[in-house]
Design a protein around this motif. Structure first.
Motif, short mmCIF file in Angstrom:
data_model
loop_
_atom_site.label_atom_id
_atom_site.label_comp_id
_atom_site.label_asym_id
_atom_site.label_seq_id
_atom_site.Cartn_x
_atom_site.Cartn_y
_atom_site.Cartn_z
N ILE A 11 0.81 -1.22 0.00
CA ILE A 11 0.00 0.00 0.00
C ILE A 11 0.85 1.27 0.00
O ILE A 11 0.59 2.18 -0.81
CB ILE A 11 -1.02 -0.02 1.17
N PRO A 12 1.86 1.40 0.86
CA PRO A 12 2.65 2.65 0.84
C PRO A 12 3.31 2.93 -0.52
O PRO A 12 3.45 4.09 -0.90
CB PRO A 12 3.69 2.44 1.94
N PHE A 13 3.71 1.88 -1.24
CA PHE A 13 4.30 2.11 -2.57
C PHE A 13 3.31 2.83 -3.47
O PHE A 13 3.67 3.75 -4.19
CB PHE A 13 4.73 0.79 -3.21
N TYR A 14 2.06 2.39 -3.43
CA TYR A 14 1.07 2.97 -4.32
C TYR A 14 0.53 4.30 -3.80
O TYR A 14 0.14 5.16 -4.60
CB TYR A 14 -0.04 1.95 -4.62
N LEU A 15 0.55 4.51 -2.50
CA LEU A 15 0.22 5.83 -1.97
C LEU A 15 1.23 6.85 -2.46
O LEU A 15 0.88 7.97 -2.84
CB LEU A 15 0.19 5.82 -0.44
N CYS A 16 2.50 6.45 -2.47
CA CYS A 16 3.55 7.34 -2.98
C CYS A 16 3.43 7.53 -4.48
O CYS A 16 3.56 8.65 -4.99
CB CYS A 16 4.93 6.77 -2.65
N PHE A 17 3.20 6.44 -5.19
CA PHE A 17 3.10 6.51 -6.65
C PHE A 17 2.00 7.49 -7.07
O PHE A 17 2.18 8.29 -7.98
CB PHE A 17 2.84 5.13 -7.24
N MET A 31 9.63 9.62 0.06
CA MET A 31 9.04 8.59 0.92
C MET A 31 9.08 7.24 0.21
O MET A 31 9.34 6.22 0.83
CB MET A 31 7.61 8.97 1.28
N PHE A 32 8.85 7.24 -1.09
CA PHE A 32 8.90 6.02 -1.90
C PHE A 32 10.29 5.38 -1.81
O PHE A 32 10.42 4.18 -1.58
CB PHE A 32 8.56 6.36 -3.35
#
Length: 132
Positions: A11-17, A31-32
């Protein structure tokens, strides 16, 4: 159970993306990169457990490699695209070791191996799309 814990880690990868901000967190490119370094380090840490279970010396030697690799990628302060490229390469190198430990050494469990395939399939596109 490992899927319920492992898959949400994407999830954090796609929040950053998608550059989604939540409350006090700014999910951006930096952050990514930092999250990718943390996850890369975690992948090596798994091999401490593999060593404790199997006493395989290759596992304990490999266990620190992803953390050192992530540290060096960050330490060289490369351009964003280069950093992401090195992390993509790192994830696939770790996956190669997973293949080695699963098929050749037969010391990691099938559930973990399948989870790693799923997670790499989720992590790689986020990284690749970020640099396109």
């Amino acid at each position: 159970m490992i899927y319920l814990i492992g898959v949400p880690g994407l999830i954090p990868f796609y929040l950053c993306f998608y550059n989604i901000d939540l409350i006090f967190l700014d999910f951006d490119k930096s952050m990514f990169v930092y999250y990718s370094a943390v996850i890369m380090s975690f992948l090596g840490a798994v091999y401490w457990g593999v060593y404790l279970q199997s006493k395989n010396n290759i596992a304990i030697l490999f266990s620190v490699c992803p953390a050192v690799y992530a540290f060096l990628v960050l330490a060289f302060d490369l351009k964003f695209d280069e950093t992401i490229g090195f992390f993509i390469a790192g994830y696939f190198i770790v996956l190669c070791f997973d293949f080695f430990f699963y098929f050749k050494e037969k010391i990691i469990k099938t559930d973990y191996f399948i989870l790693r395939l799923i997670l790499t399939a989720g992590i790689a596109p986020a990284h690749i799309l970020y640099i396109l």
